[in-house]
Design an enzyme around this catalytic site. Structure first.
Site, mmCIF file in Angstrom:
data_model
loop_
_atom_site.group_PDB
_atom_site.id
_atom_site.type_symbol
_atom_site.label_atom_id
_atom_site.label_comp_id
_atom_site.label_asym_id
_atom_site.label_seq_id
_atom_site.Cartn_x
_atom_site.Cartn_y
_atom_site.Cartn_z
ATOM 1 N N ASP A 1 3.722 3.913 3.547
ATOM 2 C CA ASP A 1 4.087 5.486 3.133
ATOM 3 C C ASP A 1 5.012 5.375 1.957
ATOM 4 O O ASP A 1 5.774 4.292 1.882
ATOM 5 C CB ASP A 1 4.639 6.100 4.042
ATOM 6 N N THR A 2 4.997 6.226 1.147
ATOM 7 C CA THR A 2 6.091 6.427 0.158
ATOM 8 C C THR A 2 7.422 6.303 0.414
ATOM 9 O O THR A 2 7.973 5.463 -0.334
ATOM 10 C CB THR A 2 5.453 7.518 -0.733
#
Length: 179
Positions: free
Chosen positions: A44-45
């Site tokens: 995930d970012t």
């Protein structure tokens, strides 16, 4: 065959092309100038750490496909201080909205010697936090964050440290090495 170990910084999209619309964010192309490689799995970012990139489709599948149950170890800074019961729940598997997770390896650890995160994790005097090591063998969307929340200890910072036999040891954020 190419295999790259990349230490993905917080806030970097796990793809080579920018998102359409929304604010511009850094992508893998800002860090890895090696044509023909693609991520084997995702981060995930708002997660950091080890991302494997390869040009070998079979290796990519072996790393990312849940059928192969490749171990992935995360260091998670969590809110509160999980007791043995919370850790035991993680070890036996927890029920999430999309089903039961496989059993995980889970233990409290000393604060790891990691790089500072930018932006830093919000510090609250009134709420303690601690670090746990969590090893899973599947890859549901945002699984580690959902598992720690399910046992009452939301994740504040998440760093993937190891995938199979490959580790982040000695690789600075934003840096990569080919193996």
């Amino acid at each position: 065959m190419a295999l790259i170990l990349f230490n993905k910084p917080y806030g970097v999209l796990c793809q080579f092309s920018p998102e359409r619309g929304g604010p511009p964010r850094p992508t893998l192309a800002d860090f890895v100038q090696r044509p023909g490689v693609y991520p084997a799995g995702r981060l995930d970012t708002d997660s950091e750490g080890l991302l494997l990139l390869t040009d070998d489709g079979r290796l990519q599948s072996r790393i990312a496909d849940p059928r192969f149950k490749m171990a992935k170890t995360y260091l998670a800074q969590v809110e509160g201080e999980p007791d043995e019961a919370a850790l035991a729940s993680l070890r036996k598997g927890v029920t999430l909205k999309d089903g039961q997770t496989l059993p995980a390896e889970a233990e409290r650890i000393d604060d790891p010697a990691l790089w500072p995160r930018d932006p830093p994790v919000r510090f609250r005097k009134s709420v303690p936090d601690c670090w746990i090591s969590l090893t899973i063998r599947e890859g549901k969307n945002r699984q580690v964050r959902r598992m720690t929340a399910a046992v009452g200890h939301p994740t504040l910072r998440l760093v993937r440290w190891r995938v199979g036999d490959w580790s982040l040891d000695g690789i600075a954020p934003g840096e990569w090495q080919e193996v």
